[in-house]
Write an enzyme that holds these catalytic residues in place. Structure first.
Site, PDB file in Angstrom:
ATOM      1  N   HIS A 100      63.784  46.755  11.070  1.00 46.47           N
ATOM      2  CA  HIS A 100      64.820  46.138  11.905  1.00 46.47           C
ATOM      3  C   HIS A 100      66.031  45.773  11.055  1.00 46.47           C
ATOM      4  O   HIS A 100      65.906  45.439   9.875  1.00 46.47           O
ATOM      5  CB  HIS A 100      64.286  44.902  12.643  1.00 46.47           C
ATOM      6  CG  HIS A 100      63.983  43.710  11.762  1.00 46.47           C
ATOM      7  ND1 HIS A 100      64.943  42.783  11.408  1.00 46.47           N
ATOM      8  CD2 HIS A 100      62.831  43.284  11.201  1.00 46.47           C
ATOM      9  CE1 HIS A 100      64.397  41.845  10.664  1.00 46.47           C
ATOM     10  NE2 HIS A 100      63.116  42.128  10.515  1.00 46.47           N
ATOM     11  N   ASP A 102      68.566  43.612  12.488  1.00 48.60           N
ATOM     12  CA  ASP A 102      69.112  42.324  12.918  1.00 48.60           C
ATOM     13  C   ASP A 102      68.688  41.240  11.933  1.00 48.60           C
ATOM     14  O   ASP A 102      67.585  41.256  11.386  1.00 48.60           O
ATOM     15  CB  ASP A 102      68.662  41.981  14.336  1.00 48.60           C
ATOM     16  CG  ASP A 102      67.151  42.000  14.529  1.00 48.60           C
ATOM     17  OD1 ASP A 102      66.506  42.981  14.094  1.00 48.60           O
ATOM     18  OD2 ASP A 102      66.610  41.043  15.109  1.00 48.60           O
ATOM     19  N   ASP A 133      64.797  40.249   4.310  1.00 48.20           N
ATOM     20  CA  ASP A 133      64.290  40.375   5.678  1.00 48.20           C
ATOM     21  C   ASP A 133      65.310  41.099   6.548  1.00 48.20           C
ATOM     22  O   ASP A 133      66.089  40.474   7.247  1.00 48.20           O
ATOM     23  CB  ASP A 133      64.005  38.977   6.235  1.00 48.20           C
ATOM     24  CG  ASP A 133      63.351  39.001   7.606  1.00 48.20           C
ATOM     25  OD1 ASP A 133      62.816  40.057   7.999  1.00 48.20           O
ATOM     26  OD2 ASP A 133      63.388  37.970   8.289  1.00 48.20           O
ATOM     27  N   GLU A 167      64.343  42.413  16.606  1.00 52.09           N
ATOM     28  CA  GLU A 167      63.035  41.999  16.088  1.00 52.09           C
ATOM     29  C   GLU A 167      62.966  40.484  15.983  1.00 52.09           C
ATOM     30  O   GLU A 167      61.931  39.875  16.283  1.00 52.09           O
ATOM     31  CB  GLU A 167      62.776  42.640  14.722  1.00 52.09           C
ATOM     32  CG  GLU A 167      61.347  42.447  14.211  1.00 52.09           C
ATOM     33  CD  GLU A 167      61.098  41.121  13.488  1.00 52.09           C
ATOM     34  OE1 GLU A 167      59.925  40.733  13.330  1.00 52.09           O
ATOM     35  OE2 GLU A 167      62.082  40.455  13.091  1.00 52.09           O
ATOM     36  N   GLU A 168      64.048  39.859  15.533  1.00 53.59           N
ATOM     37  CA  GLU A 168      64.047  38.410  15.344  1.00 53.59           C
ATOM     38  C   GLU A 168      63.942  37.662  16.669  1.00 53.59           C
ATOM     39  O   GLU A 168      63.682  36.455  16.681  1.00 53.59           O
ATOM     40  CB  GLU A 168      65.309  37.970  14.598  1.00 53.59           C
ATOM     41  CG  GLU A 168      65.477  38.554  13.194  1.00 53.59           C
ATOM     42  CD  GLU A 168      64.502  37.983  12.172  1.00 53.59           C
ATOM     43  OE1 GLU A 168      63.689  37.108  12.560  1.00 53.59           O
ATOM     44  OE2 GLU A 168      64.550  38.398  11.002  1.00 53.59           O
ATOM     45  N   GLU A 191      58.238  45.099   6.130  1.00 52.51           N
ATOM     46  CA  GLU A 191      58.649  43.692   6.155  1.00 52.51           C
ATOM     47  C   GLU A 191      58.358  43.071   4.780  1.00 52.51           C
ATOM     48  O   GLU A 191      57.577  43.623   3.985  1.00 52.51           O
ATOM     49  CB  GLU A 191      57.883  42.946   7.245  1.00 52.51           C
ATOM     50  CG  GLU A 191      58.323  43.259   8.661  1.00 52.51           C
ATOM     51  CD  GLU A 191      59.512  42.412   9.119  1.00 52.51           C
ATOM     52  OE1 GLU A 191      60.175  41.790   8.264  1.00 52.51           O
ATOM     53  OE2 GLU A 191      59.780  42.398  10.338  1.00 52.51           O
ATOM     54  N   HIS A 391      65.306  34.011   5.839  1.00 52.72           N
ATOM     55  CA  HIS A 391      65.970  33.004   6.667  1.00 52.72           C
ATOM     56  C   HIS A 391      66.519  31.832   5.848  1.00 52.72           C
ATOM     57  O   HIS A 391      67.012  30.867   6.429  1.00 52.72           O
ATOM     58  CB  HIS A 391      65.032  32.458   7.759  1.00 52.72           C
ATOM     59  CG  HIS A 391      64.524  33.489   8.713  1.00 52.72           C
ATOM     60  ND1 HIS A 391      63.986  33.168   9.945  1.00 52.72           N
ATOM     61  CD2 HIS A 391      64.460  34.844   8.643  1.00 52.72           C
ATOM     62  CE1 HIS A 391      63.614  34.267  10.574  1.00 52.72           C
ATOM     63  NE2 HIS A 391      63.889  35.298   9.798  1.00 52.72           N
TER      64      HIS A 391
END
Length: 421
Positions: A100, A102, A133, A167-168, A191, A391
């Site tokens: 992903h 995003d 990520d 995805e998030e 991931e 994050h």
């Protein structure tokens, strides 16, 4: 010269190209609604390697009405999906590579040592939102494919690539790619696993609890019933459920995780006036879902457990806790412990890094659950980057791990899909 030897040599000679690609991707702000620029980079790369690609903004009734669909939005303008297929020569197994693009918002800029979309490199680490990520993992996939393309190593089996959005927020991008028919015999998702191999990923679901009280003046609070005080009993009751659920887990891959499937309360709001007894508390949390368990089974257990409060306090007989399910969910995913792709990936890891891999269960959910349950595709999570930095301010990734993961991926593709004559 054997394919793996050629791959290693080529990758070390061209690793600056992978670093530049990662830098370019991280320099794209691909928060929700802004993914178009980074997706164009991916689409161009795949096209140059001979993939038949499709770029589209997800949506439509098939997606929006699907039982596994979740997103906080129903319009995805500015958020294109990219998927492609590199046709093999035939008579080989196919592989799906899913990543992903995003990223979560950057947060407080004062907490960043470097601008969050700078792609700044220092001491072998590349910094920026999305580095770990999971743009680092995406680059590992693309670099692995580029090595095979440059060395003209043609495979028997198809390679399918997902570069997805959302995805998030619950996996709508991957679900859209599945519904478009971009599937394969098995899948790898890079991931940030800290170079560990995760054959199992837990799922999760968000919930909201409404805990009722009876309002009264704070000076005569004994005439009321405080929802805040009752909420402490609810919290203890949830801890007991978490303990009960985790007692059942016997899977050895969870042995290094203190709480394999946690129940986390992340938000509490209650009362509306300091001199009044609170008549309502609302808690919001995340329920971990065990591999082999459906989301519906986990939901039912929490609902029944909350109903059990009536046996502990008669207040809850007349005023039961209301359980509401909302927001995102991630399905659990797994691959059989004896699956040949898992064996190949472990063997390639050991060949490249000269040590056996750590094989554990993932402490979080991924789009792998959708691949497992919506498309019946066995899936493994393995990639560079660490969850501890995802994050966070100053998110970064070890560049060497990106290159090592790419070499392991390339070797795995060669063995799984097989080299065509």
């Amino acid at each position: 010269m054997q394919p793996n030897t050629r791959i290693k040599k080529w990758m070390r000679e061209h690793q600056d190209e992978a670093i530049t690609l990662l830098q370019q991707m991280v320099q794209c702000d691909s928060t929700q609604g802004n993914e178009k620029k980074v997706q164009q980079i991916v689409a161009d790369k795949l096209s140059a390697m001979g993939f038949d690609i499709e770029v589209w903004e997800i949506g439509g009734n098939d997606l929006l009405n699907h039982p596994y669909f979740y997103s906080p939005r129903h319009s995805f303008q500015g958020s294109p999906n990219v998927a492609g297929r590199l046709k093999g020569k035939g008579n080989g197994k196919s592989i799906l590579l899913n990543g992903h693009v995003d990223v979560v918002p950057e947060g407080d800029l004062k907490q960043w040592s470097y601008p969050p979309y700078s792609g700044h490199i220092i001491d072998g680490r590349l910094y920026g939102r999305g580095a770990t990520d999971m743009k680092g993992g995406n680059v590992s996939l693309l670099y692995a494919l580029e090595a095979l393309h440059a060395l003209q190593i043609h495979l028997k089996g198809d390679v399918v690539f997902h570069s997805v959005v959302e995805e998030e927020s619950g996996g709508a991008g991957t679900l859209a790619a599945i519904l478009k028919g971009y599937t394969a015999d098995a899948a790898i998702i890079p991931e940030p696993s800290h170079m560990k191999i995760f054959p199992i990923q837990q799922g999760s679901k968000w919930f909201r609890l409404h805990i009722k009280g009876r309002a009264a003046h704070g000076g005569t609070r004994y005439h009321g019933v405080s929802a805040i005080e009752k909420s402490t009993m609810v919290l203890s009751h949830i801890v007991a459920l978490e303990e009960e659920r985790n007692k059942r887990i016997t899977e050895p891959l969870f042995q290094h995780i203190p709480i394999p499937v946690p129940i986390n309360i992340g938000k509490i709001q209650g009362g509306d006036w300091p001199s009044s007894v609170a008549d309502l508390v609302i808690m919001e949390g995340r329920l971990g879902v065990m591999p082999g368990e459906t989301v519906e089974q986990a939901e039912e257990e929490l609902e029944n457990w909350m109903a059990g409060l009536a046996e502990k306090d008669e207040w809850f007989q007349e005023h039961p806790v209301e359980v509401e399910w909302f927001g995102a969910r991630w399905l659990p995913g797994s691959i059989d412990s004896h699956h040949p792709l898992l064996d190949l990936l472990k063997a390639q890891y050991e060949e490249v890094l000269k040590k056996p891999p750590k094989v554990e269960a993932a402490p979080w959910g991924t789009d792998g659950g959708l691949l497992s349950q919506a498309a019946n595709i066995p899936v493994i999570v393995f990639g560079p980057g660490t969850t501890e930095l995802a994050h966070y301010p100053n998110e970064s990734i070890d560049i060497e791990h990106v290159i090592e993961a790419a070499e392991i991926m390339a070797g795995t593709l060669v063995k799984w899909c097989e080299v065509a004559d």
